[in-house]
Write an enzyme that holds these catalytic residues in place. Structure first.
Site, PDB file in Angstrom:
ATOM      1  N   GLU A 149      55.370 -57.853  -2.402  1.00  0.00           N
ATOM      2  CA  GLU A 149      54.634 -56.626  -2.728  1.00  0.00           C
ATOM      3  C   GLU A 149      54.642 -56.417  -4.247  1.00  0.00           C
ATOM      4  O   GLU A 149      55.695 -56.511  -4.878  1.00  0.00           O
ATOM      5  CB  GLU A 149      55.324 -55.450  -2.037  1.00  0.00           C
ATOM      6  N   ASN A 205      49.031 -56.761  -3.967  1.00  0.00           N
ATOM      7  CA  ASN A 205      48.941 -55.378  -4.443  1.00  0.00           C
ATOM      8  C   ASN A 205      47.855 -54.726  -3.588  1.00  0.00           C
ATOM      9  O   ASN A 205      46.666 -54.817  -3.900  1.00  0.00           O
ATOM     10  CB  ASN A 205      48.589 -55.308  -5.924  1.00  0.00           C
ATOM     11  N   ALA A 219      46.115 -48.469  -2.615  1.00  0.00           N
ATOM     12  CA  ALA A 219      46.317 -47.297  -1.746  1.00  0.00           C
ATOM     13  C   ALA A 219      46.582 -47.676  -0.288  1.00  0.00           C
ATOM     14  O   ALA A 219      47.270 -46.945   0.431  1.00  0.00           O
ATOM     15  CB  ALA A 219      45.123 -46.364  -1.849  1.00  0.00           C
ATOM     16  N   ARG A 259      40.681 -47.539 -15.577  1.00  0.00           N
ATOM     17  CA  ARG A 259      41.178 -46.634 -14.540  1.00  0.00           C
ATOM     18  C   ARG A 259      42.559 -46.097 -14.921  1.00  0.00           C
ATOM     19  O   ARG A 259      43.539 -46.853 -14.962  1.00  0.00           O
ATOM     20  CB  ARG A 259      41.290 -47.408 -13.223  1.00  0.00           C
ATOM     21  N   PRO A 284      41.976 -51.910  -3.162  1.00  0.00           N
ATOM     22  CA  PRO A 284      40.939 -51.005  -3.654  1.00  0.00           C
ATOM     23  C   PRO A 284      41.202 -50.405  -5.038  1.00  0.00           C
ATOM     24  O   PRO A 284      42.332 -50.053  -5.359  1.00  0.00           O
ATOM     25  CB  PRO A 284      40.905 -49.897  -2.595  1.00  0.00           C
ATOM     26  N   ASN A 285      40.140 -50.331  -5.791  1.00  0.00           N
ATOM     27  CA  ASN A 285      40.087 -49.707  -7.113  1.00  0.00           C
ATOM     28  C   ASN A 285      40.722 -50.541  -8.222  1.00  0.00           C
ATOM     29  O   ASN A 285      40.625 -50.183  -9.391  1.00  0.00           O
ATOM     30  CB  ASN A 285      40.704 -48.288  -7.088  1.00  0.00           C
ATOM     31  N   TYR A 316      48.208 -47.256 -15.348  1.00  0.00           N
ATOM     32  CA  TYR A 316      48.073 -48.666 -14.953  1.00  0.00           C
ATOM     33  C   TYR A 316      47.952 -49.630 -16.137  1.00  0.00           C
ATOM     34  O   TYR A 316      47.909 -50.843 -15.934  1.00  0.00           O
ATOM     35  CB  TYR A 316      46.856 -48.823 -14.028  1.00  0.00           C
ATOM     36  N   HIS A 328      50.073 -47.580   1.415  1.00  0.00           N
ATOM     37  CA  HIS A 328      50.691 -46.353   1.928  1.00  0.00           C
ATOM     38  C   HIS A 328      50.086 -45.877   3.246  1.00  0.00           C
ATOM     39  O   HIS A 328      50.508 -44.862   3.785  1.00  0.00           O
ATOM     40  CB  HIS A 328      50.567 -45.240   0.875  1.00  0.00           C
TER      41      HIS A 328
HETATM   42  C1  DQA Z   1      49.184 -49.277  -7.168  1.00  0.00           C
HETATM   43  C2  DQA Z   1      49.960 -48.044  -6.714  1.00  0.00           C
HETATM   44  C3  DQA Z   1      49.250 -47.366  -5.558  1.00  0.00           C
HETATM   45  O1  DQA Z   1      49.973 -46.185  -5.170  1.00  0.00           O
HETATM   46  C4  DQA Z   1      47.860 -46.939  -5.958  1.00  0.00           C
HETATM   47  O2  DQA Z   1      47.172 -46.397  -4.854  1.00  0.00           O
HETATM   48  C5  DQA Z   1      47.076 -48.030  -6.594  1.00  0.00           C
HETATM   49  C6  DQA Z   1      47.747 -48.963  -7.498  1.00  0.00           C
HETATM   50  C7  DQA Z   1      49.819 -49.929  -8.421  1.00  0.00           C
HETATM   51  O3  DQA Z   1      49.537 -51.089  -8.675  1.00  0.00           O
HETATM   52  O4  DQA Z   1      50.565 -49.263  -9.143  1.00  0.00           O
HETATM   53  O5  DQA Z   1      45.869 -48.111  -6.433  1.00  0.00           O
HETATM   54  O6  DQA Z   1      49.225 -50.239  -6.116  1.00  0.00           O
END
Ligand code: DQA
Length: 144
Positions: free
Chosen positions: A100, A76, A79, A19, A11-12, A24, A82
């Site tokens: 990961e 990846n 969120a 973002r 997500p995102n 990032y 976690h």
């Molecule tokens: C992430 C780290 C995560 O904690 C976060 O929720 C993300 C991006 C990263 O690529 O740094 O969305 O996976």
């Protein structure tokens, strides 16, 4: 087993580029896919690069990695890393090695990011290297 490595983004991550670039970076997900495509050619691998905002879709894609005989998965889970016992169970179930990946290093961020369900079953991890981390993870996948 095929030469295909699934690269699954949660997500995102579709908003990369705009973002929180201070965390990032400024590469978009399309930039990362193009860069990784070049790396895959160098390594003699195919990549199947995807993004979803939905947890269950990630579970389905992990199952698909198994059913299609993927060599490895770069995950990846953003969120969901976690929070998702479902992803942990899927990784344990598929018998395909999962690496990961994170652009940032969650261990240096808020406490709620320190727990990784994905990390409980992944064979390796790459964190905190930004977009380059995907290429490093693909090299690790090639060596499996
Ligand atoms: C992430 C780290 C995560 O904690 C976060 O929720 C993300 C991006 C990263 O690529 O740094 O969305 O996976």
């Amino acid at each position: 087993m095929t030469d295909t490595v699934f690269v699954l983004n949660g997500p995102n991550l579709n908003l990369l580029g705009t973002r929180e670039p201070e965390i990032y970076g400024s590469d978009t997900l399309a930039d990362i896919e193009a860069m990784l495509g070049g790396k895959a050619r160098e390594l003699g691998l195919e990549i199947d690069f995807r993004q979803t905002n939905h947890e269950g879709v990630l579970v389905d894609w992990l199952h698909e990695a198994r059913s299609t005989g993927a060599k490895a998965v770069l995950l990846n889970a953003a969120a969901y890393t976690h929070t998702s016992v479902a992803l942990l169970d899927a990784i344990k179930a598929i018998g395909v090695p999962v690496i990961e990946v994170h652009l940032s290093d969650p261990a240096t961020r808020e406490g709620f990011r320190h727990l990784s369900y994905v990390g409980m079953a992944a064979v390796d991890e790459v964190k905190g290297l930004g977009a380059r981390g995907y290429a490093v993870a693909l090299e690790k996948a090639a060596a499996l």
